[in-house]
Design a protein around this motif. Structure first.
Motif, PDB file in Angstrom:
ATOM      1  N   VAL A 235       0.832  -1.211   0.000  1.00 28.02           N
ATOM      2  CA  VAL A 235       0.000   0.000   0.000  1.00 28.02           C
ATOM      3  C   VAL A 235       0.869   1.265   0.000  1.00 28.02           C
ATOM      4  CG1 VAL A 235      -1.625   1.351   1.380  1.00 28.02           C
ATOM      5  CG2 VAL A 235      -2.023  -1.088   1.021  1.00 28.02           C
ATOM      6  N   CYS A 236       1.926   1.268   0.807  1.00 26.87           N
ATOM      7  CA  CYS A 236       2.824   2.447   0.857  1.00 26.87           C
ATOM      8  C   CYS A 236       3.472   2.684  -0.507  1.00 26.87           C
ATOM      9  CB  CYS A 236       3.909   2.247   1.913  1.00 26.87           C
ATOM     10  SG  CYS A 236       3.307   2.409   3.610  1.00 26.87           S
ATOM     11  N   TYR A 237       3.939   1.612  -1.130  1.00 17.83           N
ATOM     12  CA  TYR A 237       4.587   1.742  -2.441  1.00 17.83           C
ATOM     13  C   TYR A 237       3.599   2.260  -3.483  1.00 17.83           C
ATOM     14  CZ  TYR A 237       7.845   0.556  -6.222  1.00 17.83           C
ATOM     15  OH  TYR A 237       8.702   0.610  -7.296  1.00 17.83           O
ATOM     16  N   PHE A 238       2.375   1.750  -3.425  1.00 15.90           N
ATOM     17  CA  PHE A 238       1.336   2.175  -4.368  1.00 15.90           C
ATOM     18  C   PHE A 238       1.014   3.656  -4.193  1.00 15.90           C
ATOM     19  CE2 PHE A 238      -3.225   2.886  -5.203  1.00 15.90           C
ATOM     20  CZ  PHE A 238      -3.248   2.627  -6.576  1.00 15.90           C
ATOM     21  N   PHE A 239       0.849   4.098  -2.946  1.00 19.61           N
ATOM     22  CA  PHE A 239       0.449   5.491  -2.718  1.00 19.61           C
ATOM     23  C   PHE A 239       1.593   6.486  -2.976  1.00 19.61           C
ATOM     24  CE2 PHE A 239      -3.285   3.696  -0.539  1.00 19.61           C
ATOM     25  CZ  PHE A 239      -4.266   4.496  -1.111  1.00 19.61           C
ATOM     26  N   ILE A 240       2.829   6.060  -2.729  1.00 25.44           N
ATOM     27  CA  ILE A 240       3.956   6.922  -3.084  1.00 25.44           C
ATOM     28  C   ILE A 240       3.998   7.111  -4.605  1.00 25.44           C
ATOM     29  CG2 ILE A 240       6.477   6.924  -3.323  1.00 25.44           C
ATOM     30  CD1 ILE A 240       5.717   7.944  -0.655  1.00 25.44           C
ATOM     31  N   THR A 241       3.764   6.010  -5.331  1.00 22.25           N
ATOM     32  CA  THR A 241       3.732   6.096  -6.797  1.00 22.25           C
ATOM     33  C   THR A 241       2.575   6.975  -7.258  1.00 22.25           C
ATOM     34  OG1 THR A 241       4.617   3.843  -6.910  1.00 22.25           O
ATOM     35  CG2 THR A 241       3.693   4.755  -8.927  1.00 22.25           C
ATOM     36  N   LEU A 242       1.425   6.808  -6.605  1.00 23.95           N
ATOM     37  CA  LEU A 242       0.258   7.617  -6.953  1.00 23.95           C
ATOM     38  C   LEU A 242       0.547   9.100  -6.739  1.00 23.95           C
ATOM     39  CD1 LEU A 242      -2.661   7.154  -7.931  1.00 23.95           C
ATOM     40  CD2 LEU A 242      -3.385   7.201  -5.533  1.00 23.95           C
ATOM     41  N   PHE A 243       1.247   9.420  -5.652  1.00 24.06           N
ATOM     42  CA  PHE A 243       1.633  10.810  -5.372  1.00 24.06           C
ATOM     43  C   PHE A 243       2.535  11.348  -6.486  1.00 24.06           C
ATOM     44  CE2 PHE A 243       4.920  13.650  -3.639  1.00 24.06           C
ATOM     45  CZ  PHE A 243       4.114  14.713  -3.224  1.00 24.06           C
ATOM     46  N   ILE A 244       3.504  10.532  -6.905  1.00 19.44           N
ATOM     47  CA  ILE A 244       4.413  10.942  -7.977  1.00 19.44           C
ATOM     48  C   ILE A 244       3.646  11.176  -9.277  1.00 19.44           C
ATOM     49  CG2 ILE A 244       6.315  10.131  -9.457  1.00 19.44           C
ATOM     50  CD1 ILE A 244       7.439   8.718  -6.935  1.00 19.44           C
ATOM     51  N   ILE A 245       2.678  10.282  -9.553  1.00 19.13           N
ATOM     52  CA  ILE A 245       1.869  10.425 -10.777  1.00 19.13           C
ATOM     53  C   ILE A 245       1.041  11.709 -10.733  1.00 19.13           C
ATOM     54  CG2 ILE A 245      -0.112   9.446 -12.035  1.00 19.13           C
ATOM     55  CD1 ILE A 245       1.002   6.661 -11.293  1.00 19.13           C
TER      56      ILE A 245
END
Length: 481
Positions: A235-245
């Motif tokens: 979940v952390c990896y997904f949301f960090i990526t989402l933030f970058i996107i």
């Protein structure tokens, strides 16, 4: 001599069996494992009538299936275990390698590989459920390819057998594979911590092995720890990526444009680069999602569920989570970064440079910690898989379970302090041999998994018809009486 044999087996499994010349002077090299896995995925996709698309909502619903006994695992817990091994270095280093060698188009072929591979994952997981056994050591159930292969040959011969050669070879291949992977895990973690924190590899390795030993040498601590760290890290990896996107949303259409353009681009075909695009995407996709290798069924067999189809659907969903979500996160992190930032770099250095561009020093630290969690969870997951294989080969004795764990911990330590040893290749050799033994049996036994799938869908249809026309259900019930 031993090194030479391993290298020859590696070349046999992963070398190019077929070379197709392409315009522009390049060629499309196809290895034995791709020859086995891709047609198998297509075959079972057709046989299951595109189950991965039709029954996607059922995959999600299967996660909430309840268990009745505390010693057994729920379908959700077995998904956590299989995700722990799938979501590992392949999602970080593997994706970086695929994009570095094959360009952005490799990501598209990773998606396609996951789509067809999920059908294979369904078949092998359902078979594992159908042939699972009670586990007298850890409680609950155990199983996997070694067990369904064993039962197949028992049924064919009509005789009870203590061991079956093919099942034994699969179990041995699995144990070899997981020892090899242990070395790669610790080396990757030690390298990333040295880059991020300047910590000597020896210190990182000692801590990694010590923490792993405390967990794996306890009876049932592995699943409890995975239940905590896998959802958090994913979940952390997904949301960090989402933030970058979100921050770079203007670049996103261009990234997807590159992915599709380079996946089918005339420029890649003419320049001879299409082979690299296709094969790097396919190879990394297969290695990452593990569909067909026979690893994940060792977790699927441990699930307590009222219908084996639900365990199969859960593992099919695991392939989507691994490749469509987590691998795509890594690809987006790299492809959104300007090319000049990552030009000339490879491996973790490339990914850490991309993250430093996006999030500064925090990005480098985050990737190092993420790799640690991904790799550590992979180690715990493969030792969970090893339980059933060790039991199949040596019986229900704690001494054998403990000895294998100690060997794996030793390999973990060696990998952290050694730059490279030939034992690393054992991971690829082991998974290759597992795949050969497993795929052959899937063709022979696949019908056993398709039958409960057909019954499951008939029950769904009957229930749906009954809900749409309650009166017809009552009349049908009356007639039955």
């Amino acid at each position: 001599m031993v090194v030479s044999i391993i290298e020859k087996v590696y070349s046999f499994l992963w070398g190019d069996w077929i070379k197709i010349p392409l315009p522009g002077g390049g060629s499309l090299g196809i290895s034995l494992l791709i020859i086995l896995l891709i047609p198998t995925g297509i075959y079972f996709t057709i046989r299951t009538k595109f189950l991965q698309i039709r029954l996607f909502p059922d995959m999600v619903r299967a996660l909430v299936a309840k268990k009745e006994h505390k010693d057994s695992l729920s379908t959700f817990q077995t998904l956590i275990v299989s995700t722990a091994t799938r979501v590992g270095m392949g999602n970080l280093v593997g994706v970086v390698a695929a994009v570095s060698a094959g360009g952005a188009g490799a990501v598209f072929w990773m998606w396609i590989t996951a789509l067809i591979g999920s059908a294979t994952a369904f078949i092998e997981a359902t078979l594992a459920q159908l042939h699972k056994e009670k586990d007298p050591l850890y409680g609950g159930y155990r199983g996997g390819p070694a067990y369904y292969i064993h039962h197949f040959f028992e049924e064919k011969s009509g005789k009870k057998k203590k061991h079956v050669l093919v099942a034994g070879l699969f179990a041995i291949s699995g144990l070899i594979c997981w020892c090899g992977i242990s070395q790669v895990i610790s080396n990757s973690v030690a390298s990333s911590f040295e880059n991020a924190f300047h910590i000597p590899p020896l210190y990182t390795t000692i801590v990694l092995v010590a923490v792993a030993a405390v967990i794996v040498l306890r009876k049932n601590a592995t699943v409890k720890v995975l239940d905590m760290i896998v959802p958090i890290m994913a979940v952390c990896y997904f949301f960090i990526t989402l933030f970058i996107i979100i921050v770079n949303f203007r670049s996103v259409p261009g990234v997807f444009g590159r992915i599709f353009e380079e996946a089918f681009g005339i420029r890649q075909v003419v320049s001879g680069g299409f082979g690299a695009v296709l094969m790097n995407g396919v190879k990394r996709g297969l290695f990452s999602n593990e569909a067909g290798s026979g690893s994940a069924p060792c977790a699927a067999a441990a699930a307590e569920c009222d219908n084996p189809v639900r365990a199969g659907l859960t593992q099919a969903l695991g392939v989507f989570i691994d490749t469509i979500i987590i691998c795509s996160c890594t690809a987006m992190i790299m492809l959104i970064a300007p090319e000049k930032i990552i030009e000339g770099k490879a491996g973790m250095d490339l990914l850490q440079s991309a993250m430093q561009y996006h999030l500064g020093r925090f990005g480098v630290i985050f990737i190092a910690l993420t790799l640690f969690l991904f790799s550590f969870s992979t180690f715990l997951g493969i030792l969970f898989y090893a339980r059933s294989n060790v039991a199949y080969l040596f019986g229900n004795k704690w001494i054998w379970q403990t000895l294998y764990k100690i060997v794996a911990l030793i390999m973990l330590f060696i990998g952290g302090i050694a730059t490279y040893t030939f034992v690393w290749d054992l991971g690829d050799v082991g998974i290759g041999l597992m795949t050969i033994f497993n795929i052959g049996m899937l063709y022979l036994m696949g019908g056993q998994a398709l039958k409960p799938l057909s019954e499951y869908e008939k029950e769904k249809k009957t229930e749906r018809d009954s809900n749409q026309n309650p009166a017809a259900g009552i009349i049908f019930f009356e007639e039955e009486k």
